[in-house]
Design an enzyme around this catalytic site. Structure first.
Site, PDB file in Angstrom:
ATOM      1  CE  LYS A 125      43.882  43.186  54.505  1.00 28.74           C
ATOM      2  NZ  LYS A 125      43.691  43.931  53.380  1.00 28.74           N
ATOM      3  CG  HIS A 128      41.623  34.572  50.091  1.00 30.21           C
ATOM      4  ND1 HIS A 128      40.448  34.542  49.269  1.00 30.21           N
ATOM      5  CD2 HIS A 128      41.701  35.843  50.231  1.00 30.21           C
ATOM      6  CE1 HIS A 128      39.995  35.881  48.828  1.00 30.21           C
ATOM      7  NE2 HIS A 128      40.688  36.546  49.611  1.00 30.21           N
ATOM      8  CG  HIS A 131      43.222  36.161  45.606  1.00 32.00           C
ATOM      9  ND1 HIS A 131      43.340  35.929  47.118  1.00 32.00           N
ATOM     10  CD2 HIS A 131      42.895  37.377  45.252  1.00 32.00           C
ATOM     11  CE1 HIS A 131      43.305  37.424  47.683  1.00 32.00           C
ATOM     12  NE2 HIS A 131      43.099  38.273  46.554  1.00 32.00           N
TER      13      HIS A 131
END
Ligand code: ARG
Length: 562
Positions: A125, A128, A131
């Site tokens: 994932k 992004h 985070h």
């Protein structure tokens, strides 16, 4: 030199029935230095002393005396304490000289183990912009607790397990293109994941295949494990580029998969305590009594969940580290999860559940259109950092500096970190490129620039750490304000750790830079009088030291030249 401690000692001698920690909390720092450097309100003594607070303050002011204070004065119900300046100057500057890059540190932690679970992105994932917060706040807390003398364990609890990997393997087997993935791992894996979810709407058999792949992964079958390992490795290589840019490392990379074979004990304990009840499609712990929805432990097909793995992780951490604190730096969306987690640990009879702490934070967003989303509609943290570096390169393009690449990274990335750590972490905030990269105002570049300016000043003035300093020459009010700020740095670090709030430090640094820059504008430092010059340079060196140490705690660099 402990001024608060001295106040406590003085008061304890005069007023019976007062406890130390109560007193410590009463002591204030007045907003205006004309009202003293410390103030103590007398309201709470009125009861035991059976007198009006202003009378008490007045009487105390007359009888108290200490070499630590130039003056102790009553103002209405307040006792105002004025620090003995000469004492402060010498004490603070000597402390800086002796401790240098450890100035402000303490041994409060006594080497106790403190775990910080932070960053923790999910395999396959996007790493992004969301985070960013956990990563930067967590890293700063880690630095702060190291500085406070704890033995920190930085844990990256990777999201590398769960039924979604069954789906991903299914998708890869059907449509996967290894070359494309190798070139551009996460966006390609994301595409597969999105596609398989879409197609499964029409074709439910895909879900059966996924379940089967996940079962094979849990059973440790070769091909499933090989593909999972591959996804994990390519994802990690992307994540590591970001960690390298931010100069962050971890002591443990034990993610969710690490606990896949360590959940039996938890489940057994839950059974033994009769805490498990069947619910629709799952086995859960009922938490109605605590006004919470149930915590899901197992699905009907026997597969375990995020929560179960977190229970197992807490067990493991307690067994392995016998921690003083086990801290989770995770967004406030997971408030419920952590409340459930700690409650269930308590129900399991683990008294150390009280030492588990969730450190939540609000959301960060980018205003629309401020960044091209080169890789689909997710904003990758890496792209944010690269953009910050690019923009900084433009800003510093015509400066006469050797390694502009490195400087642009130090400033650009530092600016992003500083913006992130400038507010209460619970607040939401919107990314503001112009503001964060500005050299004026409450920004990273401003603080770094003050540091660099002092560096060149020290060089120009031939400052020498070993030089004899006449402390009595530092007698200006502005100098005293700066010294008080430096003196307060240690307490700020302690408070920042205590409340898990790195922004106490960023604010402290901005206040110091403002005080210093106004001093610098009003006072010549490189004066002809050698002794005066030396004392002012010594003060400047102390300011530089605090800035550098503070930036380090935030996770930023302190360039010598800018
Ligand atoms: N991987 C999770 C996420 O991205 C965060 C994990 C936090 N740590 C934990 N022990 N649950 O939301």
């Amino acid at each position: 030199m402990d001024f608060k401690g001295e106040i406590i000692k003085l008061i304890e001698g005069k007023i019976s029935d007062i406890d130390e920690s109560g007193l410590e909390k009463l002591i204030e720092v007045p907003p205006n230095p004309a009202m003293g450097d410390f103030a103590l309100p007398a309201f709470s003594f009125a009861k035991t002393m059976k007198k009006a607070p202003n009378l008490i303050a007045g009487e105390l002011a007359e009888t108290l005396e200490s070499p630590y204070f130039e003056k102790i004065e009553a103002k209405g119900p307040y006792l105002n304490f004025f620090i003995n300046k000469g004492l402060l100057v010498e004490d603070v500057l000597k402390d800086v000289y002796e401790n240098k890059d450890r100035f402000g540190s303490s041994d409060l932690g006594q080497n106790r183990n403190l775990i910080i679970d932070f960053s923790s992105p999910n395999i396959a994932k996007a790493f992004h912009i969301g985070h960013l917060r956990s990563t930067v706040i967590g890293n700063s807390l880690r630095n702060i607790f190291d500085f406070l003398g704890f033995k920190t364990v930085a844990v990256n609890h990777l999201g590398d397990y769960g039924t979604q990997f069954g789906l991903l393997i299914t998708a890869y087997k059907l449509w996967g293109d290894q070359d494309a993935i190798d070139k551009n791992p996460i966006p390609e894996l994301l595409k597969l994941y999105v596609r398989v979810n879409q197609e499964a709407e029409e074709d439910p058999s895909l879900r059966d295949q996924a379940r089967d792949w996940f079962r094979r992964l849990e059973a440790g079958e070769d091909e499933a494990v090989r593909l999972w390992t591959y996804f994990r490795e390519v994802s990690l290589s992307e994540f590591n580029r970001v960690y390298k840019m931010l100069d962050i490392d971890f002591d443990s990379w034990n993610g969710e998969a690490f606990y896949s074979d360590k959940m039996d004990q938890v489940v057994k304990d839950l059974e033994d305590k009769n805490l498990l009840v069947p619910s629709e499609n799952a086995i859960v712990v009922n938490l109605e009594k605590y006004s919470m929805p149930p915590m899901l432990i197992k699905k009907s097909d026997g597969s375990t969940l995020y929560a179960t793995r977190d229970l197992a992780a807490a067990y493991y951490r307690h067994k392995t580290y016998d921690f003083y604190k086990n801290i989770y730096v995770v967004g406030s969306q997971q408030n419920l999860h952590f409340k459930q987690l700690f409650t269930v640990l308590g129900l399991l009879g683990k008294d150390w559940a009280e030492d588990c702490v969730h450190v939540p934070f609000g959301m960060v967003s980018l205003p629309e259109g401020t960044m091209s989303t080169r890789r689909g509609n997710v904003v990758y943290l890496e792209d944010v950092l690269l953009t910050a570096i690019d923009k900084t390169k433009n800003i510093i393009a015509d400066r006469d500096i050797e390694d502009k690449e490195k400087l642009a990274a130090d400033i650009g990335i530092g600016a992003v970190i500083f913006q992130e750590l400038f507010n209460d972490r619970n607040k939401d905030y919107v990314f503001d490129w112009d503001k964060l990269l500005s050299f004026e105002g409450e920004t990273g570049p401003y603080v770094q620039y003050t540091h660099a300016r002092i560096s060149s000043l020290l060089e120009k003035g031939n400052f020498n750490l070993g030089d004899e300093v006449d402390y009595s020459l530092l007698s200006l009010d502005e100098e005293f304000e700066i010294l008080k700020n430096i003196y307060g740095f240690k307490d700020t670090v302690i408070d920042a750790g205590d409340k898990y709030q790195p922004f106490f430090i960023s604010r402290h640094l901005v206040a110091l830079c403002q005080a210093y820059n106004s001093y610098y504008a009003n006072t010549s430092i490189l004066v002809d009088d050698e002794d005066l010059k030396k004392s002012r340079l010594a003060l400047s060196f102390a300011v530089k030291t605090v800035i550098k140490n503070g930036l380090g705690l935030l996770g930023m660099k302190a360039p010598e030249k800018m």
